[in-house]
Scaffold this motif. Structure first.
Motif, PDB file in Angstrom:
ATOM      1  N   LYS A 137       0.821  -1.214   0.000  1.00 35.70           N
ATOM      2  CA  LYS A 137       0.000   0.000   0.000  1.00 35.70           C
ATOM      3  C   LYS A 137       0.857   1.267   0.000  1.00 35.70           C
ATOM      4  CE  LYS A 137      -3.776   2.437   2.257  1.00 35.70           C
ATOM      5  NZ  LYS A 137      -3.121   3.738   1.992  1.00 35.70           N
ATOM      6  N   ASP A 138       1.858   1.304   0.870  1.00 32.77           N
ATOM      7  CA  ASP A 138       2.699   2.503   0.962  1.00 32.77           C
ATOM      8  C   ASP A 138       3.447   2.761  -0.348  1.00 32.77           C
ATOM      9  OD1 ASP A 138       1.786   2.864   3.487  1.00 32.77           O
ATOM     10  OD2 ASP A 138       3.720   2.643   4.505  1.00 32.77           O
ATOM     11  N   LEU A 140       2.531   1.924  -3.406  1.00 34.69           N
ATOM     12  CA  LEU A 140       1.587   2.424  -4.407  1.00 34.69           C
ATOM     13  C   LEU A 140       1.178   3.873  -4.093  1.00 34.69           C
ATOM     14  CD1 LEU A 140      -0.002   1.649  -6.975  1.00 34.69           C
ATOM     15  CD2 LEU A 140      -1.910   1.022  -5.485  1.00 34.69           C
ATOM     16  N   ASP A 141       0.933   4.161  -2.800  1.00 29.10           N
ATOM     17  CA  ASP A 141       0.531   5.522  -2.403  1.00 29.10           C
ATOM     18  C   ASP A 141       1.593   6.543  -2.796  1.00 29.10           C
ATOM     19  OD1 ASP A 141      -1.801   4.533  -1.409  1.00 29.10           O
ATOM     20  OD2 ASP A 141      -1.247   4.692   0.719  1.00 29.10           O
ATOM     21  N   TYR A 160       3.135  -9.367  -5.520  1.00 34.27           N
ATOM     22  CA  TYR A 160       1.855  -9.051  -4.902  1.00 34.27           C
ATOM     23  C   TYR A 160       0.681  -9.709  -5.633  1.00 34.27           C
ATOM     24  CZ  TYR A 160       4.395  -5.540  -2.136  1.00 34.27           C
ATOM     25  OH  TYR A 160       5.249  -4.896  -1.280  1.00 34.27           O
ATOM     26  N   MET A 164      -3.139  -5.823  -7.218  1.00 33.04           N
ATOM     27  CA  MET A 164      -2.018  -4.870  -7.205  1.00 33.04           C
ATOM     28  C   MET A 164      -1.345  -4.825  -8.580  1.00 33.04           C
ATOM     29  SD  MET A 164      -0.584  -2.599  -5.362  1.00 33.04           S
ATOM     30  CE  MET A 164      -1.190  -2.815  -3.711  1.00 33.04           C
ATOM     31  N   GLU A 167      -3.183  -2.495 -10.783  1.00 35.90           N
ATOM     32  CA  GLU A 167      -2.891  -1.085 -10.479  1.00 35.90           C
ATOM     33  C   GLU A 167      -1.654  -0.624 -11.259  1.00 35.90           C
ATOM     34  OE1 GLU A 167      -4.338   1.230  -8.601  1.00 35.90           O
ATOM     35  OE2 GLU A 167      -5.588   0.204  -7.119  1.00 35.90           O
TER      36      GLU A 167
END
Length: 257
Positions: A137-138, A140-141, A160, A164, A167
């Protein structure tokens, strides 16, 4: 002429190659390995990868500091990285990212230098090689916040979920596929390979790590890439030769060669 294999991620500066590096690298071309991207991980290796690229016509370098190693960075060392990015055979910034598995460095420090190195890539118009482990998550953010889709690059050793993967594919990133796709417990990655378009796959070893079956557990080298091409071919229903040809072109597009 048969297509040569493009190795998109290796660490031939690693001490595991001290004994036979020259001999091994000199055998690559005759064994069908056409091009190698040798990737920086430690600050020290960012000098060594550039030297290797200068010695071998078929080797190119990526300069960057791995999240486990960023604690050593300061403005002076960062300025040195900038200088390395100007060298003519440096084709990417990497490997950079976040690693919450080993957790060698605080998350704050990792994020700071990840962002700075993304900015470096943007400044020199170079693609990035992203390392992300247990930090989906971090990672990608930060990449979204930094508009990384404008920079482009590869998610190295993609590990992942399919969600993911989607994304990153939507952001125009390539996914680096290596030895894990040959493992019995590599089901998740096999699903990703099955889903993803062929024109987004690049072959990589991450050698000396992550040897494919049948050499799992031994020191890895680019000479094992045919096993990876074969596994991808089986999933995609095409010949290994076709995989080699397509991934070679993909990697050339990725690294702008």
């Amino acid at each position: 002429m048969e297509a040569m294999i493009f190795e998109s991620h290796a660490h031939y500066d690693d001490e595991q190659f001290e004994e036979d590096r020259t001999e091994l690298l000199n055998s690559m071309q005759e064994n069908g390995i056409g091009t190698i991207i040798n990737v920086g991980a430690t600050f020290q290796s960012c000098t060594e990868v550039v030297q290797l690229a200068q010695e071998y016509p078929f080797i190119y370098a990526a300069v960057g500091v791995h999240p486990d190693e960023v604690g050593i960075l300061d403005e002076e060392r960062f300025a040195y990285l900038r200088e390395q990015c100007k060298k003519d055979k440096v084709v990417a910034v990497g490997e950079i990212g976040l690693d919450y598995y080993w957790d060698n460095e605080s998350h704050g420090i990792q994020k700071k230098w990840f962002q700075r190195q993304l900015e470096l890539a943007r400044e020199f118009n170079l693609p990035v090689i992203i390392h992300s482990r247990d930090a989906a998550k971090d990672t990608l953010d930060i990449m979204k916040a930094e508009n990384a889709e404008e920079i482009g690059g590869v998610i190295h050793c993609f590990s992942y979920s399919l969600e993911m993967a989607k994304e990153y594919l939507n952001m125009g990133f390539y996914l680096g596929i290596g030895g894990v796709v040959t493992f019995n417990n590599g089901r998740k990655l096999k699903e990703v390979v099955e889903y993803m378009p062929l024109d987004r796959i690049v072959l990589e070893t991450d050698c000396p790590y992550l040897s494919p079956v049948p050499n799992r557990g031994k020191r890895n080298s680019s000479l094992n890439l045919p096993y990876v091409a074969e596994a991808i071919g089986q999933i995609k229903g095409i010949s290994p030769e076709e995989v080699i040809k397509i991934t070679n072109q993909n990697a050339r597009n990725l690294y702008r060669l």
